[in-house]
Write a protein that holds these residues in place. Structure first.
Motif, PDB file in Angstrom:
ATOM      1  N   ILE A   1     -22.066 141.327  53.852  1.00  0.00           N
ATOM      2  CA  ILE A   1     -21.366 141.073  55.116  1.00  0.00           C
ATOM      3  C   ILE A   1     -21.985 141.973  56.181  1.00  0.00           C
ATOM      4  O   ILE A   1     -21.769 143.183  56.179  1.00  0.00           O
ATOM      5  CB  ILE A   1     -19.852 141.343  55.010  1.00  0.00           C
ATOM      6  N   ARG A   2     -22.746 141.378  57.087  1.00  0.00           N
ATOM      7  CA  ARG A   2     -23.413 142.153  58.135  1.00  0.00           C
ATOM      8  C   ARG A   2     -22.554 142.240  59.398  1.00  0.00           C
ATOM      9  O   ARG A   2     -22.527 143.270  60.067  1.00  0.00           O
ATOM     10  CB  ARG A   2     -24.768 141.512  58.464  1.00  0.00           C
ATOM     11  N   ASP A   3     -21.857 141.152  59.713  1.00  0.00           N
ATOM     12  CA  ASP A   3     -21.042 141.087  60.925  1.00  0.00           C
ATOM     13  C   ASP A   3     -19.801 141.975  60.786  1.00  0.00           C
ATOM     14  O   ASP A   3     -19.064 141.882  59.804  1.00  0.00           O
ATOM     15  CB  ASP A   3     -20.640 139.629  61.175  1.00  0.00           C
ATOM     16  N   GLU A   4     -19.543 142.827  61.774  1.00  0.00           N
ATOM     17  CA  GLU A   4     -18.433 143.778  61.681  1.00  0.00           C
ATOM     18  C   GLU A   4     -17.078 143.081  61.655  1.00  0.00           C
ATOM     19  O   GLU A   4     -16.163 143.508  60.949  1.00  0.00           O
ATOM     20  CB  GLU A   4     -18.493 144.755  62.855  1.00  0.00           C
ATOM     21  N   THR A   5     -16.931 142.001  62.403  1.00  0.00           N
ATOM     22  CA  THR A   5     -15.662 141.265  62.395  1.00  0.00           C
ATOM     23  C   THR A   5     -15.436 140.603  61.046  1.00  0.00           C
ATOM     24  O   THR A   5     -14.321 140.615  60.511  1.00  0.00           O
ATOM     25  CB  THR A   5     -15.655 140.194  63.505  1.00  0.00           C
ATOM     26  N   LEU A   6     -16.479 140.048  60.462  1.00  0.00           N
ATOM     27  CA  LEU A   6     -16.361 139.430  59.145  1.00  0.00           C
ATOM     28  C   LEU A   6     -16.099 140.475  58.060  1.00  0.00           C
ATOM     29  O   LEU A   6     -15.474 140.168  57.039  1.00  0.00           O
ATOM     30  CB  LEU A   6     -17.615 138.621  58.816  1.00  0.00           C
ATOM     31  N   GLN A   7     -16.565 141.687  58.292  1.00  0.00           N
ATOM     32  CA  GLN A   7     -16.252 142.767  57.350  1.00  0.00           C
ATOM     33  C   GLN A   7     -14.754 142.989  57.286  1.00  0.00           C
ATOM     34  O   GLN A   7     -14.190 143.217  56.209  1.00  0.00           O
ATOM     35  CB  GLN A   7     -16.969 144.049  57.759  1.00  0.00           C
ATOM     36  N   LYS A   8     -14.077 142.906  58.428  1.00  0.00           N
ATOM     37  CA  LYS A   8     -12.629 143.064  58.461  1.00  0.00           C
ATOM     38  C   LYS A   8     -11.937 141.871  57.805  1.00  0.00           C
ATOM     39  O   LYS A   8     -10.903 142.027  57.148  1.00  0.00           O
ATOM     40  CB  LYS A   8     -12.163 143.220  59.904  1.00  0.00           C
ATOM     41  N   ILE A   9     -12.513 140.674  57.993  1.00  0.00           N
ATOM     42  CA  ILE A   9     -11.941 139.466  57.390  1.00  0.00           C
ATOM     43  C   ILE A   9     -12.203 139.437  55.887  1.00  0.00           C
ATOM     44  O   ILE A   9     -11.389 138.950  55.103  1.00  0.00           O
ATOM     45  CB  ILE A   9     -12.537 138.202  58.055  1.00  0.00           C
ATOM     46  N   GLY A  10     -13.362 139.989  55.499  1.00  0.00           N
ATOM     47  CA  GLY A  10     -13.735 139.994  54.084  1.00  0.00           C
ATOM     48  C   GLY A  10     -14.523 138.787  53.650  1.00  0.00           C
ATOM     49  O   GLY A  10     -14.587 138.468  52.459  1.00  0.00           O
ATOM     50  N   GLU A  11     -15.156 138.081  54.621  1.00  0.00           N
ATOM     51  CA  GLU A  11     -15.947 136.900  54.295  1.00  0.00           C
ATOM     52  C   GLU A  11     -17.433 137.208  54.446  1.00  0.00           C
ATOM     53  O   GLU A  11     -17.871 137.647  55.510  1.00  0.00           O
ATOM     54  CB  GLU A  11     -15.577 135.723  55.199  1.00  0.00           C
ATOM     55  N   PRO A  12     -18.242 136.991  53.398  1.00  0.00           N
ATOM     56  CA  PRO A  12     -19.677 137.265  53.501  1.00  0.00           C
ATOM     57  C   PRO A  12     -20.369 136.312  54.461  1.00  0.00           C
ATOM     58  O   PRO A  12     -19.972 135.147  54.604  1.00  0.00           O
ATOM     59  CB  PRO A  12     -20.168 137.068  52.061  1.00  0.00           C
ATOM     60  N   ASP A  13     -21.406 136.802  55.130  1.00  0.00           N
ATOM     61  CA  ASP A  13     -22.192 135.956  56.024  1.00  0.00           C
ATOM     62  C   ASP A  13     -23.632 135.796  55.544  1.00  0.00           C
ATOM     63  O   ASP A  13     -24.457 135.191  56.234  1.00  0.00           O
ATOM     64  CB  ASP A  13     -22.168 136.507  57.452  1.00  0.00           C
ATOM     65  N   ALA A  14     -23.934 136.325  54.370  1.00  0.00           N
ATOM     66  CA  ALA A  14     -25.272 136.189  53.786  1.00  0.00           C
ATOM     67  C   ALA A  14     -25.143 136.169  52.269  1.00  0.00           C
ATOM     68  O   ALA A  14     -24.317 136.887  51.698  1.00  0.00           O
ATOM     69  CB  ALA A  14     -26.168 137.337  54.229  1.00  0.00           C
ATOM     70  N   GLY A  15     -25.951 135.342  51.636  1.00  0.00           N
ATOM     71  CA  GLY A  15     -25.848 135.281  50.186  1.00  0.00           C
ATOM     72  C   GLY A  15     -27.021 134.583  49.531  1.00  0.00           C
ATOM     73  O   GLY A  15     -27.771 133.838  50.174  1.00  0.00           O
ATOM     74  N   VAL A  16     -27.181 134.858  48.256  1.00  0.00           N
ATOM     75  CA  VAL A  16     -28.184 134.191  47.414  1.00  0.00           C
ATOM     76  C   VAL A  16     -27.485 133.733  46.144  1.00  0.00           C
ATOM     77  O   VAL A  16     -26.778 134.510  45.497  1.00  0.00           O
ATOM     78  CB  VAL A  16     -29.356 135.125  47.066  1.00  0.00           C
ATOM     79  N   VAL A  17     -27.688 132.472  45.816  1.00  0.00           N
ATOM     80  CA  VAL A  17     -27.160 131.891  44.575  1.00  0.00           C
ATOM     81  C   VAL A  17     -28.349 131.608  43.663  1.00  0.00           C
ATOM     82  O   VAL A  17     -29.265 130.877  44.044  1.00  0.00           O
ATOM     83  CB  VAL A  17     -26.384 130.590  44.848  1.00  0.00           C
ATOM     84  N   ALA A  18     -28.366 132.208  42.484  1.00  0.00           N
ATOM     85  CA  ALA A  18     -29.462 132.020  41.527  1.00  0.00           C
ATOM     86  C   ALA A  18     -28.947 131.274  40.306  1.00  0.00           C
ATOM     87  O   ALA A  18     -27.923 131.655  39.731  1.00  0.00           O
ATOM     88  CB  ALA A  18     -30.044 133.366  41.113  1.00  0.00           C
ATOM     89  N   LEU A  19     -29.659 130.213  39.926  1.00  0.00           N
ATOM     90  CA  LEU A  19     -29.238 129.389  38.792  1.00  0.00           C
ATOM     91  C   LEU A  19     -30.385 129.205  37.807  1.00  0.00           C
ATOM     92  O   LEU A  19     -31.560 129.181  38.190  1.00  0.00           O
ATOM     93  CB  LEU A  19     -28.767 128.005  39.252  1.00  0.00           C
ATOM     94  N   THR A  20     -30.037 129.083  36.539  1.00  0.00           N
ATOM     95  CA  THR A  20     -31.012 128.760  35.499  1.00  0.00           C
ATOM     96  C   THR A  20     -30.572 127.483  34.785  1.00  0.00           C
ATOM     97  O   THR A  20     -29.385 127.138  34.775  1.00  0.00           O
ATOM     98  CB  THR A  20     -31.141 129.888  34.461  1.00  0.00           C
ATOM     99  N   PHE A  21     -31.558 126.803  34.183  1.00  0.00           N
ATOM    100  CA  PHE A  21     -31.294 125.554  33.470  1.00  0.00           C
ATOM    101  C   PHE A  21     -31.862 125.634  32.057  1.00  0.00           C
ATOM    102  O   PHE A  21     -32.740 126.458  31.765  1.00  0.00           O
ATOM    103  CB  PHE A  21     -31.910 124.371  34.225  1.00  0.00           C
ATOM    104  N   GLN A  22     -31.366 124.771  31.196  1.00  0.00           N
ATOM    105  CA  GLN A  22     -31.758 124.777  29.789  1.00  0.00           C
ATOM    106  C   GLN A  22     -33.253 124.572  29.597  1.00  0.00           C
ATOM    107  O   GLN A  22     -33.846 125.103  28.652  1.00  0.00           O
ATOM    108  CB  GLN A  22     -30.975 123.704  29.018  1.00  0.00           C
ATOM    109  N   ASP A  23     -33.895 123.787  30.474  1.00  0.00           N
ATOM    110  CA  ASP A  23     -35.318 123.482  30.313  1.00  0.00           C
ATOM    111  C   ASP A  23     -36.229 124.533  30.928  1.00  0.00           C
ATOM    112  O   ASP A  23     -37.451 124.363  30.963  1.00  0.00           O
ATOM    113  CB  ASP A  23     -35.633 122.101  30.899  1.00  0.00           C
ATOM    114  N   GLY A  24     -35.654 125.630  31.424  1.00  0.00           N
ATOM    115  CA  GLY A  24     -36.463 126.697  32.010  1.00  0.00           C
ATOM    116  C   GLY A  24     -36.538 126.662  33.522  1.00  0.00           C
ATOM    117  O   GLY A  24     -37.052 127.618  34.136  1.00  0.00           O
ATOM    118  N   LEU A  25     -36.057 125.585  34.139  1.00  0.00           N
ATOM    119  CA  LEU A  25     -36.044 125.511  35.593  1.00  0.00           C
ATOM    120  C   LEU A  25     -35.173 126.630  36.166  1.00  0.00           C
ATOM    121  O   LEU A  25     -34.099 126.926  35.648  1.00  0.00           O
ATOM    122  CB  LEU A  25     -35.499 124.148  36.040  1.00  0.00           C
ATOM    123  N   MET A  26     -35.646 127.232  37.247  1.00  0.00           N
ATOM    124  CA  MET A  26     -34.872 128.216  37.997  1.00  0.00           C
ATOM    125  C   MET A  26     -34.662 127.703  39.415  1.00  0.00           C
ATOM    126  O   MET A  26     -35.500 126.951  39.936  1.00  0.00           O
ATOM    127  CB  MET A  26     -35.595 129.568  38.023  1.00  0.00           C
TER     128      MET A  26
END
Length: 244
Positions: free
Chosen positions: A112-137
């Motif tokens: 959470i970079r934004d100061e107002t969002l820090q007070k709200i508790g909502e992230p404004d930046a993120g990374v979602v990483a996933l893996t699959f059975q066949d090796g795909l990322m």
């Protein structure tokens, strides 16, 4: 025809589609990126096998302008709206490009970079990483604010090559000279970037109603999108890798 998501939970989405089936009614969830020509070409390439075995999907969504604080503070208060409201489009694209393959695991990192969002508790930046059975990322990076315009891209990397759906710009005009080059800026936001895709989505819905085609977005795909979101939110809350 409904805007994404079809409903707020896996169970409710299932009920919506089953109700439509019982009444013989078309239900189309409008994930408009599927109708964008560049993303449609990416899907055709994925199906053709010309890239060989897929090794990495890299999806980027960087919003402009930043949504209002009122919206961000009232959307999915029990979960994480960066995932359920914004990354949902990338998750749908992931589901579509992999032909509805279920992931093996998911891990979410946020800030959470934004100061107002820090007070709200909502992230404004993120990374979602996933893996699959066949090796795909796969990685999805999502940011609520992008100063240079609306940045939406997807890359597929395989054993035989790479394909990308890149950003169109406000004009195809560009200048190259001795000191460098310049290009027009990216589109301002999603109404400009996906104007044609929205039109094609409506045309597709009309074709579905007339019985000419089947909906491009299926019940099974929407349910998998919902399941991935639920697992991703669990990872966000626990800070741990979550298996499927």
């Amino acid at each position: 025809m409904v805007e994404k998501p079809t409903a707020e939970s896996f169970t409710d989405i299932k009920t919506c589609y089953e109700t439509a089936e019982n009444y013989g009614t078309v239900l189309l969830t409008s994930f408009q990126r599927r109708f964008d020509p560049a993303f449609a070409s990416l899907k055709a390439t994925a199906q053709s096998g010309t890239l060989g075995d897929l090794q990495l999907l890299r999806l980027t969504s960087r919003d402009n302008p930043k949504p209002s604080y009122e919206f961000l503070s009232n959307t999915d208060q029990e979960g994480c709206n960066l995932i359920s409201d914004m990354a949902i489009h990338d998750i749908d694209m992931l589901v579509w490009l992999t032909s509805c393959a279920a992931p093996k695991s998911v891990f979410v990192m946020t800030h959470i970079r934004d100061e107002t969002l820090q007070k709200i508790g909502e992230p404004d930046a993120g990374v979602v990483a996933l893996t699959f059975q066949d090796g795909l990322m796969a990685t999805i990076d999502v940011f609520r604010e992008c100063v240079y315009g609306y940045d939406i891209r997807t890359e597929m990397f395989g054993t035989k090559g790479m394909a990308m759906a890149d950003n169109p710009r406000r004009s195809s005009y560009s200048v190259d000279y001795l000191q460098g080059s310049s290009s027009p800026p990216l589109h301002y936001s999603f109404p400009q970037r996906f104007e044609k895709a929205f039109e094609l989505a409506l045309a597709h819905f009309y074709s579905c109603l007339s019985g000419d085609v089947q909906p491009l977005i299926t019940k099974e795909e929407c349910l998998l999108v919902s399941k991935i979101i639920e697992k991703a939110v669990e990872s966000y809350k626990t800070g741990k890798v979550v298996n499927f």
